[in-house]
Structures are given as structure tokens and as C-alpha cells.
Design an enzyme around this catalytic site. Structure first.
Site, PDB file in Angstrom:
ATOM      1  CG  ASP A  12      -1.902  -1.173   1.188  1.00  0.00           C
ATOM      2  OD1 ASP A  12      -2.247  -1.636   0.088  1.00  0.00           O
ATOM      3  OD2 ASP A  12      -2.270  -1.656   2.279  1.00  0.00           O
ATOM      4  CE  LYS A  15       2.306  -2.381  -4.338  1.00  0.00           C
ATOM      5  NZ  LYS A  15       2.062  -1.972  -2.935  1.00  0.00           N
ATOM      6  N   GLY A  39      -4.613  -4.090  -3.898  1.00  0.00           N
ATOM      7  CA  GLY A  39      -5.595  -3.042  -4.186  1.00  0.00           C
ATOM      8  C   GLY A  39      -4.789  -1.811  -4.534  1.00  0.00           C
ATOM      9  CG  HIS A  40      -1.984  -1.815  -7.036  1.00  0.00           C
ATOM     10  ND1 HIS A  40      -1.027  -2.291  -7.888  1.00  0.00           N
ATOM     11  CD2 HIS A  40      -1.751  -2.411  -5.842  1.00  0.00           C
ATOM     12  CE1 HIS A  40      -0.246  -3.151  -7.240  1.00  0.00           C
ATOM     13  NE2 HIS A  40      -0.683  -3.248  -5.997  1.00  0.00           N
ATOM     14  CD  GLN A 222       0.604  -8.859  -2.802  1.00  0.00           C
ATOM     15  OE1 GLN A 222       1.250  -9.482  -3.609  1.00  0.00           O
ATOM     16  NE2 GLN A 222      -0.638  -8.495  -3.054  1.00  0.00           N
TER      17      GLN A 222
HETATM   18  P1  GDP Z   1      -0.782   0.453  -3.553  1.00  0.00           P
HETATM   19  O1  GDP Z   1      -1.397  -0.824  -3.097  1.00  0.00           O
HETATM   20  O2  GDP Z   1       0.699   0.474  -3.301  1.00  0.00           O
HETATM   21  O3  GDP Z   1      -1.122   0.829  -4.952  1.00  0.00           O
HETATM   22  O4  GDP Z   1      -1.387   1.585  -2.589  1.00  0.00           O
HETATM   23  P2  GDP Z   1      -2.951   1.746  -2.176  1.00  0.00           P
HETATM   24  O5  GDP Z   1      -3.690   2.276  -3.351  1.00  0.00           O
HETATM   25  O6  GDP Z   1      -3.447   0.497  -1.542  1.00  0.00           O
HETATM   26  O7  GDP Z   1      -2.820   2.794  -1.003  1.00  0.00           O
HETATM   27  C1  GDP Z   1      -2.285   4.047  -1.194  1.00  0.00           C
HETATM   28  C2  GDP Z   1      -3.359   5.082  -0.815  1.00  0.00           C
HETATM   29  O8  GDP Z   1      -2.755   6.349  -0.691  1.00  0.00           O
HETATM   30  C3  GDP Z   1      -4.437   5.226  -1.859  1.00  0.00           C
HETATM   31  O9  GDP Z   1      -5.625   5.585  -1.226  1.00  0.00           O
HETATM   32  C4  GDP Z   1      -3.915   6.379  -2.721  1.00  0.00           C
HETATM   33  O10 GDP Z   1      -4.963   7.071  -3.379  1.00  0.00           O
HETATM   34  C5  GDP Z   1      -3.284   7.248  -1.661  1.00  0.00           C
HETATM   35  N1  GDP Z   1      -2.115   8.034  -2.093  1.00  0.00           N
HETATM   36  C6  GDP Z   1      -1.158   7.704  -2.977  1.00  0.00           C
HETATM   37  N2  GDP Z   1      -0.186   8.655  -2.988  1.00  0.00           N
HETATM   38  C7  GDP Z   1      -0.542   9.590  -2.079  1.00  0.00           C
HETATM   39  C8  GDP Z   1       0.060  10.792  -1.608  1.00  0.00           C
HETATM   40  O11 GDP Z   1       1.154  11.182  -2.007  1.00  0.00           O
HETATM   41  N3  GDP Z   1      -0.621  11.488  -0.648  1.00  0.00           N
HETATM   42  C9  GDP Z   1      -1.817  11.073  -0.150  1.00  0.00           C
HETATM   43  N4  GDP Z   1      -2.396  11.815   0.780  1.00  0.00           N
HETATM   44  N5  GDP Z   1      -2.416   9.941  -0.567  1.00  0.00           N
HETATM   45  C10 GDP Z   1      -1.772   9.207  -1.511  1.00  0.00           C
HETATM   46  P1  IMO Z   2      -0.988  -4.071  -2.311  1.00  0.00           P
HETATM   47  O1  IMO Z   2      -0.520  -4.609  -3.655  1.00  0.00           O
HETATM   48  C1  IMO Z   2      -1.029  -4.603   2.005  1.00  0.00           C
HETATM   49  C2  IMO Z   2      -1.147  -8.715   3.520  1.00  0.00           C
HETATM   50  C3  IMO Z   2      -2.401  -9.171   4.217  1.00  0.00           C
HETATM   51  C4  IMO Z   2      -1.826 -10.188   5.181  1.00  0.00           C
HETATM   52  C5  IMO Z   2      -0.715 -10.835   4.370  1.00  0.00           C
HETATM   53  C6  IMO Z   2      -1.115 -12.128   3.681  1.00  0.00           C
HETATM   54  O2  IMO Z   2      -2.274  -3.360  -2.368  1.00  0.00           O
HETATM   55  O3  IMO Z   2       0.112  -3.323  -1.647  1.00  0.00           O
HETATM   56  P2  IMO Z   2      -2.669 -12.751   1.619  1.00  0.00           P
HETATM   57  O4  IMO Z   2      -4.072 -12.373   1.291  1.00  0.00           O
HETATM   58  O5  IMO Z   2      -1.674 -12.333   0.599  1.00  0.00           O
HETATM   59  O6  IMO Z   2      -2.521 -14.202   1.975  1.00  0.00           O
HETATM   60  O7  IMO Z   2      -2.335 -11.941   2.981  1.00  0.00           O
HETATM   61  O8  IMO Z   2      -0.343  -9.882   3.389  1.00  0.00           O
HETATM   62  N1  IMO Z   2      -1.354  -8.168   2.154  1.00  0.00           N
HETATM   63  C7  IMO Z   2      -1.274  -6.869   1.842  1.00  0.00           C
HETATM   64  N2  IMO Z   2      -1.077  -5.797   2.633  1.00  0.00           N
HETATM   65  N3  IMO Z   2      -1.141  -4.443   0.658  1.00  0.00           N
HETATM   66  C8  IMO Z   2      -1.315  -5.520  -0.139  1.00  0.00           C
HETATM   67  O9  IMO Z   2      -1.307  -5.427  -1.484  1.00  0.00           O
HETATM   68  C9  IMO Z   2      -1.421  -6.801   0.455  1.00  0.00           C
HETATM   69  N4  IMO Z   2      -1.615  -8.038  -0.035  1.00  0.00           N
HETATM   70  C10 IMO Z   2      -1.563  -8.876   1.024  1.00  0.00           C
HETATM   71  O10 IMO Z   2      -3.032  -8.110   4.871  1.00  0.00           O
HETATM   72  O11 IMO Z   2      -1.237  -9.541   6.275  1.00  0.00           O
HETATM   73 MG    MG Z   3      -2.926  -1.492  -1.849  1.00  0.00          MG
END
Ligand code: GDP
Ligand code: IMO
Ligand code: MG
Length: 423
Positions: A12, A15, A39-40, A222
Site C-alpha cells: 500500500d 504503487k 488493491g492499487h 504487496q
Molecule cells: P498500492 O497498493 O501500493 O497501490 O497503494 P494503495 O492504493 O493500496 O494505497 C495508497 C493510498 O494512498 C491510496 O488511497 C492512494 O490514493 C493514496 N495516495 C497515494 N499517494 C498519495 C500521496 O502522495 N498522498 C496522499 N495523501 N495519498 C496518496
Molecule cells: P498491495 O498490492 C497490504 C497482507 C495481508 C496479510 C498478508 C497475507 O495493495 O500493496 P494474503 O491475502 O496475501 O494471503 O495476505 O499480506 N497483504 C497486503 N497488505 N497491501 C497488499 O497489497 C497486500 N496483499 C496482502 O493483509 O497480512
Molecule cells: Mg494497496
């Protein structure tokens, strides 16, 4: 060349946002591991999308997007994801390619995930319950089903044999909270839909692209601390999330790996169970969670929050061969009076800058360095050189400690809230 973008923490990191931001430089964006546990999030032109299995280049009209062999695919979830993007990308089928060697997440994989988590009780991993672990287990155990298998005449028989095995395990675990018939109906319908897509021999495709000089971006899912080899085992995911995973997850030789971008948040989060040395399990942690909207993009779960951990970051930079850093979410720390970053671990009275080999059974006390905050006025419109000195000091300290340059700073979820930082 294949450039790589991946998360250096516990996932998270942002990416999706950065992969989308970088996509105009690339002909192909490819996912190489993970599945719908990811979840991107992407935000542009006032619209928001969350992608799980589809690469984050899908919204750019000239980029091809490959779901590689290292990914595990839930056809039902993929169908739902496609439904969410279809109005934005009516032509998506021309640009979405799916490896025939990607493994399928079956309904019973999801049920097994729930059954084994429930059997573990307090020791549960905190899995996303998307069936990831059981699917990779079958892949390594040589009993999985792959996307290409759905085109074969004996698919239904092979499916039935695996499901029979799964049901024995589920029964052994004493788990009964499921309706397989309902899940299977959706699954078989989704397989028919999947068949209407470009299911390809993707290792040939990607190597053809390389010989034609096309530019490819491999998008990690991840984070490095969730890697099955080097993460906080057993509280990890079941795939290789590091740069090394690109080679096996796409079928490319190591010599084709180009630039490696490592993404991290200006602080730290983790969702699910497992060690988190710099966790702030207090009001400050809650403040960061609220300001950073730190709730899972896929599961909606609360993310745990904490200070930036430079010991762990240095470790994952080493493992991935990171060339350039990208720092996310600095804006979330706006207005904080003081902030801290962990520079060392104290373990049994000894100061160390190494992540212990078993983070789960070792008591780690982070040693922090404090920094003054930078007020409320940080904005991507300023350009890095005009930003508050306290912010610049924070950034320069991180770069010096990690001996790596931060090339891009993100200060908001939108595509354009991004600053290129020159040397
Ligand atoms: P990913 O899994 O690495 O793609 O990241 P996620 O989408 O799960 O989580 C990142 C969260 O931070 C999302 O809600 C993005 O919209 C938000 N986000 C990304 N970059 C920034 C930033 O620079 N500032 C803020 N405030 N939010 C951001
Ligand atoms: P993105 O790509 C954050 C965590 C789960 C759990 C562990 C194992 O959005 O960064 P799984 O379902 O893979 O067997 O869970 O890994 N986990 C993540 N945490 N971002 C993710 O993906 C994750 N994908 C799995 O919360 O601790
Ligand atoms: Mg994510």
C-alpha cells in the site's frame, strides 16, 4: 529493458498511483506476482479506481497490459474489476493480455483460506481471504489449474478432482460456513467470460517486445516486507514480491532488468497481523491513519500505522537492487509538530542496523531520531527547492542514510500531485 516498480514496506505504498504516472514512458505494463489481494488506487481527472489484478497502465490508451504467469487470477473478481473500468476503457480487450500459465484461484481456494485462518485463531496471518495462499500452495505442490487449462477438454474433470481434495481438507478443518454451489455457478460463468479475452503464451510475447526494443514496466504488488522469502515470515504473502520475482513471474532473463524504482511512504503502514517494530499503537497512530485514509483499498480494514523504519528500508533496498526511490504521502505528515524515524534497532542490548532473521521471535526496540515538522503548507505546486526547510531536511536525511536518491515525491493521491526532484 524491463524497469520495475515495487513497494519497499508492507504494501500500500502507492504503487498504483506511480505506475499510472510512469506509464506514458512505457509500451507495456506487466504484473508479475500476487493477485486480488492487491488493491492499487489511481486518481485522475476527478475519477478514482482501485485495481486488483489488472496492471495500472490500463487507463492509457496506447499501453498494453499483461497479467503475467506469476499472478494468480480469480476469474470472478477479475470480471467484477473489468465491470468497474469498462466505461472508462471500452477498448480494454485490445490492450489486456493474460498469461495462459497464470494459476486460477478456485472457489475452494478462497474457502480454504478462510478455513485455515479460522483454524489458526489468534495466530492468523490476517490474510485478505482472497485464496492467495492456497492457490500458490497448489501451484508449488503441482496440482493447480492454470488459465490455459480452461481451453482443454478435460478441464471439468481436473477441476472436480482438485475440489474433492480441497473439500477433504476443509472438512478436516471443521469449516462449514460456505455455499459451494453458489460460488461455482459464478466461477463457471466467469470462466466463459475469461475465454473471450486474449489468453496468450506470455513469455514469448514479453521476449518479443524486448527484442523489438519496447519498454516494459513490471508493477509489483504487496511489499518487500511481505515477500515469502525475506519478509516477516510467516506473516507474509505467498509470492516473491522482490525484483527477483520479475524474472520468474514474466519469463524474462535477469539481464533484461533495467531500472528498479522503490516506493515507500514517508511513514509506515501494515495491514494484517505480524511484527511492525515502529508501530504507533496510540492516538498519534490514529491521527496518521485518519489523515492518510489508511484503510485497505481491497478489504477496507484499518491499516496499522507507525514511523518510518530506515533499518527495514535499507534492507529492502539491498534485496531489490533499487536504483531510485519514490517517496509517497509526505502531505499526510503536514502539520505535525515533531516526527521520528527509526535509524537503528536495539536487540538484546546490542545496537544493530540489520533486520534480525526472525523478526517474529526477536524483541526489537527501534532507536529514533526526531525531526521538527514542516507546517501545513507543503504543496506539489511549489517544486522541491521551494519547499519548507524542515521537509527538505527530512528528505535529505533519508537519502543520506539510505545512500540512495529520491527521484519523485508524491504529495497527494491524484496523478498530478507528483513532484520530480532533481539531484
Ligand atoms: P498500492 O497498493 O501500493 O497501490 O497503494 P494503495 O492504493 O493500496 O494505497 C495508497 C493510498 O494512498 C491510496 O488511497 C492512494 O490514493 C493514496 N495516495 C497515494 N499517494 C498519495 C500521496 O502522495 N498522498 C496522499 N495523501 N495519498 C496518496
Ligand atoms: P498491495 O498490492 C497490504 C497482507 C495481508 C496479510 C498478508 C497475507 O495493495 O500493496 P494474503 O491475502 O496475501 O494471503 O495476505 O499480506 N497483504 C497486503 N497488505 N497491501 C497488499 O497489497 C497486500 N496483499 C496482502 O493483509 O497480512
Ligand atoms: Mg494497496
Amino acid at each position: 529493458m524491463i524497469d520495475v516498480i515495487l513497494g519497499l514496506q508492507w504494501g500500500d505504498e502507492g504503487k498504483g498511483k506511480i505506475a499510472d504516472y510512469l506509464t506514458p514512458k512505457y509500451d507495456v505494463v506487466a504484473r508479475f506476482q500476487g493477485g486480488p489481494n492487491a488493491g492499487h488506487s489511481l486518481e485522475f481527472e476527478g475519477k478514482k479506481f482501485v485495481l486488483n489484478t489488472i496492471p495500472s497502465g490500463i487507463f492509457h490508451k496506447t499501453t498494453l497490459n499483461l497479467i503475467g504467469n506469476g499472478v494468480v487470477i480469480d476469474p470472478v473478481r477479475l470480471g467484477e474489476e473489468i465491470a468497474r473500468i469498462q466505461s472508462e476503457c471500452p477498448d480494454y480487450k485490445d490492450r489486456l493480455l493474460i498469461s495462459q500459465k497464470a494459476h486460477l484461484i478456485l472457489p475452494t481456494h478462497r474457502i480454504l483460506d478462510a478455513a485455515s485462518e479460522s483454524a489458526k485463531g489468534d495466530a492468523k496471518i490476517g490474510s485478505t481471504l482472497r485464496g492467495i495462499g492456497p492457490t500458490y500452495r497448489d501451484k508449488i505442490g503441482r496440482s493447480g489449474l492454470r488459465v490455459g487449462d480452461i481451453l482443454e477438454a478435460d478441464f471439468n474433470n481436473r477441476y472436480a478432482a482438485i475440489v474433492a481434495d480441497h473439500l477433504k481438507m476443509i472438512q478436516f478443518l471443521g469449516y462449514t460456513d460456505f455455499n459451494l454451489k453458489e460460488e461455482e455457478d459464478k466461477f463457471f460463468q466467469a470462466l466463459e467470460f475469461l475465454k473471450t479475452h486474449q489468453l496468450i503464451n506470455s513469455e514469448y510475447f514479453i521476449n518479443d517486445c524486448l527484442s523489438q526494443g519496447k519498454k516494459i514496466l513490471a508493477e509489483g504488488a504487496q511489499g518487500s516486507m511481505l515477500d515469502v522469502e525475506f519478509g516477516s515470515y510467516p506473516f507474509v504473502t505467498s509470492s516473491n514480491t522482490l525484483t527477483g520475482g520479475v524474472c520468474t513471474g514474466l519469463g524474462v532473463a535477469p539481464k533484461h532488468i533495467g531500472k528498479v524504482y522503490g516506493i515507500f511512504k514517508a511513514y509506515c503502514t501494515r495491514v494484517g497481523s505480524g511484527p511492525f517494530p515502529t508501530e504507533l499503537d496510540n492516538d498519534l497512530g490514529e491521527e496518521i491513519r485518519v489523515k492518510g485514509h489508511e484503510f485497505g483499498a481491497t478489504t477496507g480494514r484499518k491499516r496499522r500505522t507507525g514511523w518510518l523504519d530506515l533499518v527495514a528500508l535499507k534492507y529492502t533496498i539491498m534485496l531489490n537492487g533499487v536504483d531510485e526511490l519514490i517517496m509517497m504521502k509526505g502531505d499526510v505528515l503536514n502539520g505535525m509538530e515533531n516526527l521520528s524515524v527509526a535509524t537503528d534497532y536495539e536487540v538484546n542490548g546490542t545496537i544493530s542496523q540489520q533486520v534480525p532473521s526472525n523478526l517474529c521471535s526477536t524483541q526489537v526496540n527501534p532507536i529514533y531520531r526526531e525531526f521538527p515538522g514542516w507546517g501545513e503548507n507543503l504543496s506539489h505546486l511549489q517544486g522541491f527547492n521551494n519547499m519548507d526547510d524542515s521537509f527538505k531536511n527530512y528528505v535529505h536525511f533519508i537519502e543520506n542514510y539510505l545512500e540512495k536518491k529520491i527521484g519523485v515525491i508524491s504529495l497527494g493521491p491524484q496523478r498530478d500531485a507528483t513532484v520530480i526532484k532533481n539531484a
